[in-house]
Motif scaffolding. Structure first.
Motif, short mmCIF file in Angstrom:
data_model
loop_
_atom_site.label_atom_id
_atom_site.label_comp_id
_atom_site.label_asym_id
_atom_site.label_seq_id
_atom_site.Cartn_x
_atom_site.Cartn_y
_atom_site.Cartn_z
N VAL A 82 0.82 -1.21 0.00
CA VAL A 82 0.00 0.00 0.00
C VAL A 82 0.86 1.26 0.00
CG1 VAL A 82 -1.66 1.34 1.34
CG2 VAL A 82 -1.99 -1.11 1.06
N ARG A 83 1.96 1.22 0.76
CA ARG A 83 2.80 2.41 0.81
C ARG A 83 3.78 2.46 -0.36
NH1 ARG A 83 5.41 4.03 5.98
NH2 ARG A 83 6.54 2.07 5.81
N GLY A 84 3.89 1.32 -1.07
CA GLY A 84 4.88 1.24 -2.14
C GLY A 84 4.29 1.43 -3.54
N THR A 85 2.97 1.60 -3.62
CA THR A 85 2.35 1.83 -4.94
C THR A 85 1.54 3.12 -4.88
OG1 THR A 85 0.43 0.51 -4.31
CG2 THR A 85 2.18 -0.64 -5.49
N PRO A 86 1.34 3.76 -6.06
CA PRO A 86 0.60 5.03 -6.06
C PRO A 86 -0.85 4.84 -5.62
CG PRO A 86 1.72 4.68 -8.16
CD PRO A 86 1.79 3.39 -7.41
N LEU A 87 -1.36 5.82 -4.90
CA LEU A 87 -2.76 5.79 -4.47
C LEU A 87 -3.68 5.74 -5.70
CD1 LEU A 87 -5.07 6.01 -2.47
CD2 LEU A 87 -4.59 8.43 -2.20
N MET A 88 -3.27 6.43 -6.78
CA MET A 88 -4.09 6.45 -7.99
C MET A 88 -4.29 5.03 -8.53
SD MET A 88 -3.45 8.50 -11.53
CE MET A 88 -3.61 10.19 -11.00
N LEU A 89 -3.19 4.27 -8.52
CA LEU A 89 -3.24 2.87 -8.97
C LEU A 89 -4.20 2.07 -8.09
CD1 LEU A 89 -0.14 0.77 -9.90
CD2 LEU A 89 -1.81 -0.16 -8.30
N GLN A 90 -4.12 2.31 -6.77
CA GLN A 90 -4.97 1.57 -5.84
C GLN A 90 -6.45 1.88 -6.06
OE1 GLN A 90 -3.35 2.56 -1.97
NE2 GLN A 90 -1.30 2.02 -2.66
N ILE A 91 -6.73 3.15 -6.34
CA ILE A 91 -8.13 3.54 -6.58
C ILE A 91 -8.66 2.81 -7.81
CG2 ILE A 91 -9.67 5.46 -7.18
CD1 ILE A 91 -7.67 7.31 -5.66
N ILE A 92 -7.86 2.79 -8.87
CA ILE A 92 -8.28 2.11 -10.10
C ILE A 92 -8.45 0.62 -9.84
CG2 ILE A 92 -7.53 1.48 -12.44
CD1 ILE A 92 -6.16 4.26 -12.54
N PHE A 93 -7.51 0.04 -9.09
CA PHE A 93 -7.58 -1.38 -8.79
C PHE A 93 -8.84 -1.72 -7.99
CE2 PHE A 93 -6.72 -5.11 -6.17
CZ PHE A 93 -6.29 -6.01 -7.13
N VAL A 94 -9.13 -0.92 -6.98
CA VAL A 94 -10.31 -1.20 -6.14
C VAL A 94 -11.59 -1.00 -6.96
CG1 VAL A 94 -11.65 -0.43 -4.13
CG2 VAL A 94 -9.18 -0.65 -3.96
N TYR A 95 -11.58 -0.01 -7.85
CA TYR A 95 -12.79 0.28 -8.62
C TYR A 95 -13.07 -0.79 -9.68
CZ TYR A 95 -16.19 2.65 -11.58
OH TYR A 95 -17.29 2.97 -12.31
N PHE A 96 -12.03 -1.13 -10.47
CA PHE A 96 -12.24 -2.07 -11.57
C PHE A 96 -12.07 -3.52 -11.16
CE2 PHE A 96 -11.27 1.87 -13.88
CZ PHE A 96 -12.36 1.91 -14.72
N GLY A 97 -11.42 -3.74 -10.02
CA GLY A 97 -11.13 -5.10 -9.56
C GLY A 97 -12.34 -6.02 -9.57
N PRO A 98 -13.44 -5.65 -8.91
CA PRO A 98 -14.60 -6.54 -8.84
C PRO A 98 -15.13 -6.91 -10.22
CG PRO A 98 -14.85 -4.73 -7.30
CD PRO A 98 -13.62 -4.43 -8.12
N TYR A 99 -15.05 -5.98 -11.19
CA TYR A 99 -15.55 -6.29 -12.54
C TYR A 99 -14.63 -7.28 -13.24
CZ TYR A 99 -16.87 -5.80 -17.40
OH TYR A 99 -17.23 -6.08 -18.69
N PHE A 100 -13.32 -6.98 -13.24
CA PHE A 100 -12.40 -7.83 -13.99
C PHE A 100 -12.16 -9.17 -13.31
CE2 PHE A 100 -11.23 -3.76 -16.00
CZ PHE A 100 -11.43 -4.14 -17.32
#
Lengths: 254, 223
Positions: free
Chosen positions: B65-83
């Motif tokens: 969590v501290r080693g990746t961009p927050l922007m990446l995490q937001i995209i991952f959390v948003y699109f994760g359930p779909y993909f």
């Protein structure tokens, strides 16, 4: 009757044997001074008696409560939680570095444990605290915070805090070692008064005059064993053992 | 005169749009704090645990969590359930944002909490133990109040960063302050909405600073 009884206590930190077969007991009303060079195990002994460290083997008894005894396979077997809780109420400990709670006023430092551990009601706890503060000559400091007090005053509050739950025995771990020389007197005076009131005390100390003039008995420890014990005037003024002589010589050279 | 009135009217509507965006920004900010502030504590305790099976997973989570961009995490959390599971995304923008922000900030808070917990002298624990306090009592009555005071300065840093980080919610098209301002700036080919958005952020940071100063004064009664 013995308030505290320690039998064949052993404790090692890794390879380092700090306590090797220590046995002694403390009678009601007795003041015992524990002296010895640093690293002799005297602080560890105190920490084992106050359950801050655990023995590897041996027995510690507080009156009729057994804190720890040696089980059949030779390891230390500690009492259950309820007994342990009861035993914690039997003793008080005064630390070298006071360890007052900085976020609580002097009054709250004294009443926090009685109220929240012992279930004493607020008014009674306060009344007791006021009495103790008067005894320590700190009546005007009830609402002060620890950082506003001198080291000597802080240590007197710590003594009052240790006594707030009416312990049967008080332990002191080098109570004057963290203080400026001119402040040690006020702590020793309080301790002398407690001794006169027949408070049972075990004091780890480097203050030879206190040990000689106040203690009923002196225990000299070195390298994890009790080398010599007895009347302070005998042990301090006429030591029999070579190690005791050497230590007292070194101390008097300071 | 008419020109001025027209300008004023236009400014008023722009201000209204931005204020609405700021409302969303504040909502992200507050909800993140509501979840991240408590969540940080079990993470901090897990990170300090003697048990490897608790400590290691927490360490790995913190690293990711501290080693990746927050922007990446937001995209991952948003699109994760779909993909990953084929779950449709409708209405999930805002919750996804809050989840990502909360986990991200909880991890940063956890390290601040740990620093605070470890800075409390061992003598405080020992004094409490000798007086008979239980572990729980020691934590809540002796340790935690002192930790709160010590962590205020690093926490104020982190919380001020949070109000500005909310701009990242635009990644998944949440209509927060910055997205609104950017859209308005493009539509008008004017820098005005961006400057105005800056004023809103500055106002937010100002309020946060005041709150922390107040808290520091409140806890300043002891040292």
């Amino acid at each position: 009757m013995a308030v505290l009884e320690v039998l064949n206590a052993r404790k090692a930190f890794g390879e380092n044997e700090v306590l090797k077969d220590i046995s002694f007991s403390v009678d009601k009303g007795e003041v015992v001074a524990v002296i010895g060079p640093s690293g002799s195990g005297k602080s560890t002994l105190l920490r084992c008696c106050t359950i801050l460290e655990r023995l590897d083997a041996g027995c510690i008894r507080y009156s009729e409560d057994t804190l720890v005894e040696t089980s059949a396979d030779g390891s230390a077997l500690y009492a259950d939680k309820t007994t342990m809780k009861r035993i914690r109420r039997r003793f008080g400990l005064v630390f070298q570095s006071f360890n007052l709670f900085p976020h609580l006023s002097v009054m709250d430092n004294l009443t926090e444990a009685p109220i929240h551990v012992a279930g004493v009601d607020k008014e009674a706890a306060k009344k007791k605290a006021v009495e103790l503060l008067a005894k320590m000559g700190l009546s005007d400091k009830a609402n002060a915070y620890p950082f506003e007090l001198s080291g000597g005053q802080q240590q007197r509050v710590a003594i009052a805090r240790a006594m707030a739950l009416d312990p049967e025995i008080l332990f002191f771990d080098e109570p004057t070692s963290a203080l400026d020389p001119e402040l040690t007197g006020e702590i020793l005076k309080v301790m002398r008064e407690l001794a006169q009131e027949h408070m049972t005390m075990v004091v780890v100390t480097h203050e030879m005059s206190f040990a000689r003039n106040v203690a009923d008995r002196v225990i000299f420890m070195d390298k994890g064993v009790i080398v010599e014990q007895g009347d302070p005037r005998d042990v301090i003024d006429h030591p029999e053992n070579e190690r005791t002589k050497l230590f007292l010589q070194k101390i008097s050279e300071k | 005169m008419d020109g001025f009135l027209a300008w004023l009217q236009d400014f008023g509507s722009l201000f209204g749009q931005l204020a609405e965006g700021f409302g969303t920004t504040v909502l992200i900010f507050l909800l993140t704090l509501v979840f991240a502030l408590p969540l940080g504590m079990p993470l901090a305790l897990g990170r300090m645990s003697k048990c490897v099976w608790i400590r290691k997973p927490v360490e790995i989570l913190l690293l990711i969590v501290r080693g990746t961009p927050l922007m990446l995490q937001i995209i991952f959390v948003y699109f994760g359930p779909y993909f990953l599971f084929g779950i449709p995304l409708s209405g999930y923008r805002f919750p996804a944002t809050i989840i990502a922000f909360s986990i991200n900030y909880a991890c940063y808070f956890a390290e601040i909490y740990r620093g605070g917990l470890e800075s409390i002298p061992v003598g405080q624990h020992e004094a409490a133990q000798v007086l008979g306090f239980s572990k729980k009592q020691t934590f809540f009555r002796i340790v935690l109040p002192q930790v709160c005071k010590r962590i205020l300065p690093p926490m104020s840093n982190e919380v001020i960063t949070l109000i500005k980080d909310t701009a990242l919610a635009q990644t998944v098209a949440v209509m927060e302050l910055f997205r609104v301002a950017n859209a308005a700036a493009n539509a008008r080919t004017s820098l005005m909405p961006i400057v105005l958005a800056g004023v809103f952020y500055l106002f937010g940071s100002f309020v946060i600073t005041r709150v922390f100063n107040f808290a520091e004064r409140k806890l300043g009664y002891y040292r």
